[in-house]
Each structure stands twice: as structure tokens, then as C-alpha cells.
Motif scaffolding. Structure first.
Motif, PDB file in Angstrom:
ATOM      1  N   PRO A 243      51.756 101.942  24.840  1.00 47.81           N
ATOM      2  CA  PRO A 243      50.494 101.398  25.361  1.00 47.81           C
ATOM      3  C   PRO A 243      50.364 101.565  26.875  1.00 47.81           C
ATOM      4  O   PRO A 243      49.278 101.404  27.423  1.00 47.81           O
ATOM      5  N   LYS A 244      51.446 101.938  27.543  1.00 46.06           N
ATOM      6  CA  LYS A 244      51.419 102.138  28.996  1.00 46.06           C
ATOM      7  C   LYS A 244      50.883 103.508  29.395  1.00 46.06           C
ATOM      8  O   LYS A 244      50.583 103.742  30.553  1.00 46.06           O
ATOM      9  N   GLU A 245      50.762 104.421  28.438  1.00 48.22           N
ATOM     10  CA  GLU A 245      50.249 105.756  28.746  1.00 48.22           C
ATOM     11  C   GLU A 245      48.777 105.665  29.136  1.00 48.22           C
ATOM     12  O   GLU A 245      48.032 104.877  28.544  1.00 48.22           O
ATOM     13  N   PRO A 246      48.336 106.460  30.111  1.00 51.47           N
ATOM     14  CA  PRO A 246      46.944 106.371  30.556  1.00 51.47           C
ATOM     15  C   PRO A 246      45.922 106.775  29.487  1.00 51.47           C
ATOM     16  O   PRO A 246      44.770 106.373  29.547  1.00 51.47           O
ATOM     17  N   TYR A 247      46.340 107.541  28.492  1.00 58.79           N
ATOM     18  CA  TYR A 247      45.439 108.009  27.435  1.00 58.79           C
ATOM     19  C   TYR A 247      45.606 107.213  26.139  1.00 58.79           C
ATOM     20  O   TYR A 247      45.093 107.598  25.101  1.00 58.79           O
ATOM     21  N   ALA A 248      46.308 106.082  26.215  1.00 56.83           N
ATOM     22  CA  ALA A 248      46.572 105.278  25.022  1.00 56.83           C
ATOM     23  C   ALA A 248      45.354 104.453  24.623  1.00 56.83           C
ATOM     24  O   ALA A 248      44.655 103.907  25.473  1.00 56.83           O
TER      25      ALA A 248
ATOM     26  N   ALA B 232      49.755 101.266  20.171  1.00 57.34           N
ATOM     27  CA  ALA B 232      48.695 102.122  20.715  1.00 57.34           C
ATOM     28  C   ALA B 232      48.842 103.519  20.130  1.00 57.34           C
ATOM     29  O   ALA B 232      49.913 103.914  19.667  1.00 57.34           O
ATOM     30  N   VAL B 233      47.724 104.259  20.170  1.00 60.44           N
ATOM     31  CA  VAL B 233      47.723 105.632  19.669  1.00 60.44           C
ATOM     32  C   VAL B 233      47.051 106.560  20.675  1.00 60.44           C
ATOM     33  O   VAL B 233      46.278 106.124  21.525  1.00 60.44           O
TER      34      VAL B 233
END
Length: 107
Positions: free
Chosen positions: A35-40, A16-17
Motif C-alpha cells: 500500500p506504500k507504492e505510489p501507484y497502489a 492494495a493492488v
């Protein structure tokens, strides 16, 4: 947005980016995140199932709409790494044409 294999490897092969945007300079930034970040934004590999993906898709419509970035025409951009961020200068794009592109005269 399509990220080619070279740019994908420059980013470290992410799942993810995160997308960033420098409004005054019109430069998109792309960096690897969990990929677990809310903004990913997750990447989806494109290509044959039995081979490593040649390109990766990132769904960026909400991002481009938010910043008013025109996506009506497919474009190609040169990129470069600045620390851990892949930079995409929007003022240096070229219209993307390929073997499947046809003109009216092609029939």
C-alpha cells in the motif's frame, strides 16, 4: 470495481493492488502490491462489521477514465490468474443483475 472473496484470495489477500491494462487485448490486470507504492489502489472490505468481508472495493474511476473503459453499466467478468496477475478480459463480461435490480414493470 468490486473484487469478490475468491478473487481476493487468488491475489493473496492484499491490502492494495496495482492495476494494469493491455490496450490491444482489452484486458485489465490486477496484482498485489504494498500500500506504500505510489501507484497502489487500496482495497476496502465490504460487509458486516462482525464478519470477514465478502467483497472488496477498489476505487478505479481515474483508471477507467484514463483508458476510456465504459463503466456506465455494472458488469461481471470471469477472471484467471496468469503468474501473479489476476486478468479480467473486458470482452467476456455480462451485465450484472441481482435481486435488487428492478425493471419499470416492477413498480
Amino acid at each position: 470495481m468490486t473484487i469478490n472473496r475468491v478473487a481476493y484470495e487468488m491475489l493473496g489477500g492484499p491490502e492494495a493492488v496495482e492495476l494494469l491494462y493491455n490496450v490491444p487485448n482489452r484486458v485489465i490486470g490486477v496484482r498485489q502490491v504494498s500500500p506504500k507504492e505510489p501507484y497502489a489502489f487500496p482495497l476496502r472490505g465490504q460487509g458486516r462489521k462482525d464478519k470477514e468481508p465478502s467483497n472488496y472495493l477498489v476505487a478505479v474511476q481515474a483508471f477507467t477514465k484514463h483508458y476510456g473503459i465504459d463503466t456506465s453499466v455494472a458488469m461481471r467478468y470471469p477472471v484467471e490468474m496468469q503468474e501473479d496477475i489476476l486478468t479480467v478480459p473486458l470482452d467476456r463480461g455480462m451485465v450484472a443483475t441481482g435481486p435488487r435490480a428492478k425493471t419499470r414493470d416492477d413498480g
